[in-house]
Every structure is written in C-alpha cells, then in structure tokens.
Design an enzyme around this catalytic site. Structure first.
Site, PDB file in Angstrom:
ATOM      1  N   LYS A 113       0.849  -1.193   0.000  1.00 31.46           N
ATOM      2  CA  LYS A 113       0.000   0.000   0.000  1.00 31.46           C
ATOM      3  C   LYS A 113       0.883   1.241   0.000  1.00 31.46           C
ATOM      4  O   LYS A 113       1.805   1.363   0.811  1.00 31.46           O
ATOM      5  CB  LYS A 113      -0.899   0.021   1.234  1.00 31.46           C
ATOM      6  CG  LYS A 113      -1.728   1.296   1.393  1.00 31.46           C
ATOM      7  CD  LYS A 113      -2.313   1.408   2.780  1.00 31.46           C
ATOM      8  CE  LYS A 113      -1.274   1.621   3.849  1.00 31.46           C
ATOM      9  NZ  LYS A 113      -0.625   2.962   3.794  1.00 31.46           N
ATOM     10  N   PRO A 164       9.734  -5.161   3.302  1.00 31.93           N
ATOM     11  CA  PRO A 164      10.380  -4.756   4.560  1.00 31.93           C
ATOM     12  C   PRO A 164       9.344  -4.488   5.647  1.00 31.93           C
ATOM     13  O   PRO A 164       8.195  -4.143   5.367  1.00 31.93           O
ATOM     14  CB  PRO A 164      11.128  -3.472   4.177  1.00 31.93           C
ATOM     15  CG  PRO A 164      11.242  -3.497   2.698  1.00 31.93           C
ATOM     16  CD  PRO A 164      10.053  -4.244   2.194  1.00 31.93           C
ATOM     17  N   GLY A 183       2.426  -3.327   5.277  1.00 34.70           N
ATOM     18  CA  GLY A 183       2.657  -4.763   5.126  1.00 34.70           C
ATOM     19  C   GLY A 183       1.823  -5.629   6.042  1.00 34.70           C
ATOM     20  O   GLY A 183       1.200  -6.595   5.608  1.00 34.70           O
ATOM     21  N   SER A 223      -0.980  -4.848   7.625  1.00 34.17           N
ATOM     22  CA  SER A 223      -2.395  -4.705   7.270  1.00 34.17           C
ATOM     23  C   SER A 223      -2.709  -5.455   5.983  1.00 34.17           C
ATOM     24  O   SER A 223      -3.764  -6.081   5.862  1.00 34.17           O
ATOM     25  CB  SER A 223      -2.746  -3.222   7.114  1.00 34.17           C
ATOM     26  OG  SER A 223      -2.598  -2.534   8.336  1.00 34.17           O
ATOM     27  N   ASP A 261      -5.418   0.489   8.342  1.00 35.88           N
ATOM     28  CA  ASP A 261      -5.180   0.277   6.911  1.00 35.88           C
ATOM     29  C   ASP A 261      -5.810  -0.998   6.360  1.00 35.88           C
ATOM     30  O   ASP A 261      -5.758  -1.218   5.146  1.00 35.88           O
ATOM     31  CB  ASP A 261      -3.672   0.219   6.629  1.00 35.88           C
ATOM     32  CG  ASP A 261      -2.993   1.569   6.778  1.00 35.88           C
ATOM     33  OD1 ASP A 261      -3.700   2.592   6.707  1.00 35.88           O
ATOM     34  OD2 ASP A 261      -1.765   1.604   6.966  1.00 35.88           O
TER      35      ASP A 261
END
Length: 310
Positions: free
Chosen positions: A10, A111, A118, A120, A153
């Site tokens: 995202k 990462p 990441g 979420s 998120d």
C-alpha cells in the site's frame, strides 16, 4: 487444496493529517494506490473429512485457535509478537464459527515497519483467503466489517484498489480513472514505527472543521494524477526525516533519476516512492539504482490497481 493471495504493498501518494482525535487516533485524508509487489500468503484448510480424534488439528478445527502460521522469506526475522494474520483469522472465526480453520504460510518479501502497510495487507489477504476457502459461507462484504477493528489500513487493503481513505483510515471510497503507471520503491534498511512518527509529529487536536471532499476522478490521465498529488503532501514526511535523516538521502537520490515525475515518502515508514509514466521506465531506473545503492531494498512495479491489466 492450498490457495494463495498476494498482500499488495500500500502506497500513500498523499497523506494529510487533519489533527489528533480525542480517541488517540489521527484524522486523515489520503490518496492510496497499490504497487504490483507484495508478500505472498497461502492457506491450507484443515481436511474436514479427517475422523474426529485422528489428529490434533481435526480436534481443534472448530476453535478460533485452530490456525497456524509459518513464516519465511527475506524479512521474516523482522517480525515479532503476535502476527496480524492470526489475529484477523481468529476474529473472523469468532464472528463466523462455521469457517474452516487451517494453516497459513507467509513469504515475507516486503520490509517491516516500512510505510507499505505490510501487516495490514497480510491481514487483509488472510481475510480474502478465508472467503475463498469458505465459498458460499461468507462473502467479502460480510467479512469487511472486521477490517476497521484490526487496524486503520486493513479496510483499504482488503480490496487493494486505488481509494481515498478518511477518518483514521476506516472510511474508504474508490477512486475512478486511476491511470496505470510505474513506481520504484527504495528503502535504506531502517525500521521506523508508526507510533514514533505520529509522536514526533505532535499534531494539533482535530476540531472537526474540515469539509469532506469527493474522491477524485482522474479520467485515466497520468498528468491529472501528477497534478493532483503534486499539490498535496505527506504530512508525516518532516517527522520521519527528523527521526531517520537517511530518508532525505533516499528522496534526493530518487529525484535525480531520469524520467521520474514524482517523489514522495510513503506512509509513516522509510520507504520512498518514485512515480514514472510507465512500468518499463520504473524498472530501468530500479536496475540502475540497485547498482548505485546495493545496500538498499529496491523494487519496481505497476502503480494503481494490481489486479488490472495494462
């Protein structure tokens, strides 16, 4: 049968922080799109035909604790604590007890604490997998109500399409006409927590005075997108720069790349993005940058809706 989803990265192309709310969250307005890169998540449902008592998994199949998670990949060691995948799966099982339990397998290629959503995205992918594995029992709309409870998120990551996020992120409105273009992502290898960035921001209290804006319609125009994003900022960028000065080095390096049209910090992390008119240009720039900065995490992909075809 094992099924698979991609937890798409995202990207916050704009991130306006309108103020700190009384509940401790921040009121936001953010244009979000997704890169064609992400973690890979698989799900293997437990076999419902295994006779009762034949295995510990079969005995636990009706319990919200009957989910397992295996993690591998280059950034697996960066994860700690209870994973949001299991939290999401157990919350879904509690809400819909008829759901099949099973084992998740995460290949962590994004990462950690990087401003890419990441965790979420992984949780949203887990919810999508549970819908697939229980076809006809629940639909995505049924399970979407869980998303805001899991994280700010998760709601936008559930469908992974360009959107405007408002509130603390739980209100999601689709964006029309988002052009497919190229994006390069670069991360200097430093983690930065969202809580630390918002703490450093020290936002003023939210007064509830902002008027709502309709989501933009870009009409498929790349230039319209660039104009819209260039007129807005990521309000977390100054705070992130104070905490991790290397972010400034990454931003200035990306701005020097041939063909780049926009450079921005994504979200609250240290990953910076560079937007190009085409994925080919982004890939070419990523190859050259990787030679120049071999210690950075660098990748390129399509920006927009990762499910759409160019």
């Amino acid at each position: 049968m094992r099924i698979r989803e991609i937890a798409w990265a995202k990207l916050n192309l704009t991130l306006e922080v309108l103020g700190r709310r009384d509940d401790g969250f921040h009121e936001l307005r953010s244009l979000v799109a997704f890169a064609g890169v992400g973690d890979s998540l698989e799900f293997l449902p437990y076999d419902p035909d295994v006779p009762s008592g034949a295995s510990e998994l079969a005995e636990a199949s009706n319990s919200s604790d009957a989910f397992a998670l295996d993690i591998e990949g280059p950034f697996a060691k960066g994860l700690s604590g209870e994973n949001l995948i299991l939290i999401a799966a157990r919350a879904a099982k509690d809400r819909f007890p008829q759901l099949n339990s099973g084992t998740f397998r995460l290949v962590k290629t994004l990462p950690v604490a990087a401003g890419l959503g990441g965790g979420s995205a992984d949780a949203a992918a887990a919810l999508r997998l549970l819908v697939q594995a229980n076809n006809g029992t629940v639909c995505l709309n049924d399970i979407a109500a869980l998303a805001p409870e899991l994280g700010s998120d998760v709601a936008v990551c559930l469908r992974s399409k360009p959107a405007m996020m408002t509130g603390r992120g739980e209100r999601v409105e689709p964006v029309k006409g988002f052009p497919q273009c190229g994006v390069l992502l670069a991360n200097p290898g430093v983690q930065l927590s969202t809580a630390d960035v918002y703490g450093e921001l020290r936002a003023e209290p939210f007064r509830g005075e902002e008027k709502s804006e309709p989501p933009p319609d870009f009409g498929g125009s790349f230039e319209t997108l660039i104009d819209y994003v260039s007129a807005r900022a990521n309000d977390l960028e100054p705070a992130a720069l104070r905490l991790v000065p290397q972010v400034g080095t990454v931003l200035s390096t990306l701005e020097s790349l041939a063909g780049v049209r926009l450079v921005r910090l994504s979200g609250s992390g240290v990953t910076c993005l560079a937007v190009f008119a085409s994925p080919r240009e982004a890939l070419r720039a990523a190859i050259l940058l990787a030679e120049q900065e071999p210690e950075w995490w660098i990748t390129a992909g399509i920006l927009g809706d990762p499910h759409a075809e160019l």
